[in-house]
Motif scaffolding. Structure first.
Motif, PDB file in Angstrom:
ATOM      1  N   ARG A 278       3.392   5.202  -8.921  1.00  9.74           N
ATOM      2  CA  ARG A 278       2.537   5.352  -7.750  1.00  9.74           C
ATOM      3  C   ARG A 278       2.919   6.685  -7.104  1.00  9.74           C
ATOM      4  O   ARG A 278       4.066   7.103  -7.195  1.00  9.74           O
ATOM      5  CB  ARG A 278       2.784   4.221  -6.750  1.00  9.74           C
ATOM      6  N   LEU A 279       1.957   7.324  -6.473  1.00  8.70           N
ATOM      7  CA  LEU A 279       2.256   8.595  -5.801  1.00  8.70           C
ATOM      8  C   LEU A 279       3.022   8.269  -4.521  1.00  8.70           C
ATOM      9  O   LEU A 279       2.451   8.085  -3.449  1.00  8.70           O
ATOM     10  CB  LEU A 279       0.973   9.363  -5.499  1.00  8.70           C
ATOM     11  N   GLY A 284      10.635  10.207  -6.995  1.00  7.91           N
ATOM     12  CA  GLY A 284      11.284  11.396  -7.535  1.00  7.91           C
ATOM     13  C   GLY A 284      10.387  12.258  -8.397  1.00  7.91           C
ATOM     14  O   GLY A 284      10.873  12.959  -9.298  1.00  7.91           O
ATOM     15  N   ILE A 285       9.083  12.231  -8.145  1.00  7.69           N
ATOM     16  CA  ILE A 285       8.151  13.025  -8.959  1.00  7.69           C
ATOM     17  C   ILE A 285       8.433  14.514  -8.798  1.00  7.69           C
ATOM     18  O   ILE A 285       8.430  15.277  -9.779  1.00  7.69           O
ATOM     19  CB  ILE A 285       6.690  12.704  -8.591  1.00  7.69           C
ATOM     20  N   GLY A 286       8.705  14.950  -7.565  1.00  4.25           N
ATOM     21  CA  GLY A 286       9.004  16.358  -7.334  1.00  4.25           C
ATOM     22  C   GLY A 286      10.247  16.819  -8.062  1.00  4.25           C
ATOM     23  O   GLY A 286      10.299  17.935  -8.592  1.00  4.25           O
ATOM     24  N   HIS A 287      11.280  15.977  -8.102  1.00  2.00           N
ATOM     25  CA  HIS A 287      12.514  16.316  -8.822  1.00  2.00           C
ATOM     26  C   HIS A 287      12.233  16.471 -10.313  1.00  2.00           C
ATOM     27  O   HIS A 287      12.741  17.384 -10.970  1.00  2.00           O
ATOM     28  CB  HIS A 287      13.568  15.227  -8.607  1.00  2.00           C
ATOM     29  N   MET A 323      -0.080  11.775   2.176  1.00  2.00           N
ATOM     30  CA  MET A 323      -1.005  12.908   2.068  1.00  2.00           C
ATOM     31  C   MET A 323      -0.231  14.201   1.826  1.00  2.00           C
ATOM     32  O   MET A 323      -0.631  15.039   1.000  1.00  2.00           O
ATOM     33  CB  MET A 323      -1.851  13.007   3.337  1.00  2.00           C
ATOM     34  N   GLN A 324       0.887  14.348   2.524  1.00  2.00           N
ATOM     35  CA  GLN A 324       1.718  15.543   2.345  1.00  2.00           C
ATOM     36  C   GLN A 324       2.317  15.576   0.938  1.00  2.00           C
ATOM     37  O   GLN A 324       2.354  16.634   0.292  1.00  2.00           O
ATOM     38  CB  GLN A 324       2.830  15.554   3.388  1.00  2.00           C
ATOM     39  N   LEU A 325       2.766  14.416   0.445  1.00  2.00           N
ATOM     40  CA  LEU A 325       3.347  14.358  -0.898  1.00  2.00           C
ATOM     41  C   LEU A 325       2.328  14.755  -1.956  1.00  2.00           C
ATOM     42  O   LEU A 325       2.650  15.502  -2.890  1.00  2.00           O
ATOM     43  CB  LEU A 325       3.869  12.941  -1.179  1.00  2.00           C
ATOM     44  N   ARG A 326       1.102  14.268  -1.817  1.00  4.60           N
ATOM     45  CA  ARG A 326       0.086  14.630  -2.802  1.00  4.60           C
ATOM     46  C   ARG A 326      -0.118  16.141  -2.845  1.00  4.60           C
ATOM     47  O   ARG A 326      -0.202  16.740  -3.931  1.00  4.60           O
ATOM     48  CB  ARG A 326      -1.241  13.931  -2.487  1.00  4.60           C
ATOM     49  N   ASP A 327      -0.168  16.775  -1.688  1.00  5.71           N
ATOM     50  CA  ASP A 327      -0.316  18.238  -1.650  1.00  5.71           C
ATOM     51  C   ASP A 327       0.853  18.923  -2.355  1.00  5.71           C
ATOM     52  O   ASP A 327       0.657  19.858  -3.148  1.00  5.71           O
ATOM     53  CB  ASP A 327      -0.389  18.720  -0.203  1.00  5.71           C
TER      54      ASP A 327
END
Length: 473
Positions: A278-279, A284-287, A323-327
């Motif tokens: 899930r987003l 840890g998607i960014g990592h 919303m910020q994470l998706r960006d």
């Protein structure tokens, strides 16, 4: 006391009903694909059980109805309830606090008041649906007050509660302004289940520090309002998946053909890496993207040889942090692809959507390396789904030590997702792993997953509830 024609001996209470509404007048409700539904639906059909939950749309008022052999009891939530109880307190206070404050929680009194109000509504619906002496199983962090409220309404019931997300260490939990009320709410249950032993220990320590109740091993002595005391059980019951379902899909010719088609569409890279989440900022998607991007920039990986598929299903899209994470994620994907892509090969295939289970198993069959880099996760069933799907005993699971699944899946490559350099090294190690070592590790992982399925999980928890019933008599 109760009308037995309209009540059930086994009642499940969760934020959502186990069905999704459709546009098909012939089949207006379709069973949800979640593991909880899979685990409990057969038992509920045998016991004529009832499921209490929100139908998923604000302001919808529905009478109880039957579908798929289950009695469903809808709880109405207004748009304000959804905003304050669900998006507010559940997902902007409890969720970040319980996930180690990766994102700062917000404490708003009107959110808490809505949480109390809605929890009472769920408790009243469950009390009305339960027969004399029934068993009621409450699920997850949105309904932490329901066990106590339900016990006050119906002291004859045997009550269980299962906490699907982490329970934080006391130093974090103590920040919650309503910490005592939540603990007292949970202790209304006879059995309180957690994903990990550490979560159960964190809960017991919070009870000792805040309420001064005696705790011994997995037992907590709870004083009763009219005098006397009772023993509540608080322990780990790690959840799992329907292994046979994934094995059958992995054997399906259509799914295997789809896997070959996906690999072909990627340009037949030598290695395919996969992330499925899930987003959410806990995953840890960014990592993961940072490590993969640096490996490409460093020349340790080549875009012609390696592709990362990142499935990020939409989640809580009205909450600011999401919303910020998706960006942030989409900017990172665009930067990496823009700097290394060729005409024929894309570094990251980013998919911001959800897929049916058949497509997910096809992706698991494509993936040479599965990346689970959660910063904090109650369990992470994706890791178990990948393992169950790898009927060829190939593939490598790279698994965060901060996911509950790490307690069980000891043959995975364990990583600390915060250590980017070590994460990069382990990704390369996974890519270069020999078939012999892949086979040895995957066979051990598959044995573990096969030996503890979602049926075993529900059976273990219900056995603990039955023991609690026996202790009363």
């Amino acid at each position: 006391m109760t009308d037995h024609a309209a009540v059930s001996d086994f009642v499940v209470v969760s934020n959502r009903l186990p069905v999704d509404r459709t546009d098909d007048p012939e089949e207006p409700w379709r069973r949800s694909p979640g593991g909880l539904v899979t685990a409990l639906a057969p038992f509920m059909r045998r016991t004529d059980g009832a499921w209490v939950g929100w139908p998923g749309q604000a302001g919808v008022e529905l009478d109880p109805f039957e579908t798929d052999g289950m009695q469903l009891v809808p709880v109405t939530l207004s748009a304000e309830d959804v905003e304050l109880y669900y998006e507010g307190f559940s997902n902007d206070t409890i969720w970040p606090l319980y996930h180690d404050v990766i994102s700062p929680p917000r404490y708003r009194r009107e959110w808490w008041q809505a949480y109390v109000r809605v929890n009472r509504r769920f408790a009243e619906a469950a009390a009305a649906a339960a027969a004399d002496g029934a068993t009621v199983w409450v699920h997850d962090y949105q309904l932490q007050l329901v066990p106590k409220l339900l016990r006050e309404l119906r002291p004859d019931l045997v009550i269980g509660y299962f906490h699907h997300i982490p329970f934080p260490a006391y130093g974090l939990y103590s920040q919650l302004p309503w910490r005592r009320q939540v603990l007292e709410g949970l202790l209304g249950a006879d059995v309180i289940g957690f994903q990990r032993v550490a979560d159960a220990s964190n809960f017991a320590r919070s009870v000792r520090r805040q309420l001064r109740y005696d705790t011994k091993a997995t037992g907590i002595t709870v004083p009763q309002p009219g005098g006397g005391e009772r023993l509540a059980l608080a322990k780990a019951f790690p959840i799992s998946i329907d292994v046979d379902d994934y094995v059958q899909l992995a054997h399906s010719p259509a799914v295997r053909a789809r896997a070959a088609e996906i690999r072909e569409s990627l340009g037949n890279p030598k290695k395919v890496l996969l992330g499925v989440d899930r987003l959410d900022y806990t995953k840890g998607i960014g990592h993961r993207l940072k490590a993969f991007g640096e490996l490409l920039d460093d020349g340790r990986l080549d875009v012609e040889d390696v592709t990362l598929i990142q499935v990020a299903s939409p989640s809580r899209e009205r909450v600011d942090a999401y919303m910020q994470l998706r960006d942030e994620v989409e900017l990172a994907v665009g930067r990496i692809n823009g700097s290394v892509d060729t005409v024929g090969h894309t570094a990251i295939r980013y998919l911001h959507q959800s897929f049916p289970r058949e497509e997910m198993v096809a992706l698991y069959l494509v993936a040479d390396v599965m990346l689970v880099t959660a910063l904090r996760d109650g369990m992470n069933l994706v890791a178990k789904e990948y393992v169950a799907s790898r009927i060829d005993n190939r593939g490598v699971l790279v698994l965060s030590e901060f996911a509950g699944a790490a307690d069980e899946l000891g043959s995975a490559i364990r990583i600390n997702p915060h250590d980017i350099d070590a994460l990069k090294d382990e990704i390369v190690r996974a890519i270069e792993m020999t078939p012999a070592e892949q086979g040895r590790r995957m066979r051990a992982l598959r044995r573990r997953v096969s030996d503890h399925t979602v049926d075993d999980w529900s059976r273990d928890f219900l056995a603990a509830l039955d023991a609690a019933r026996q202790a009363r008599s």
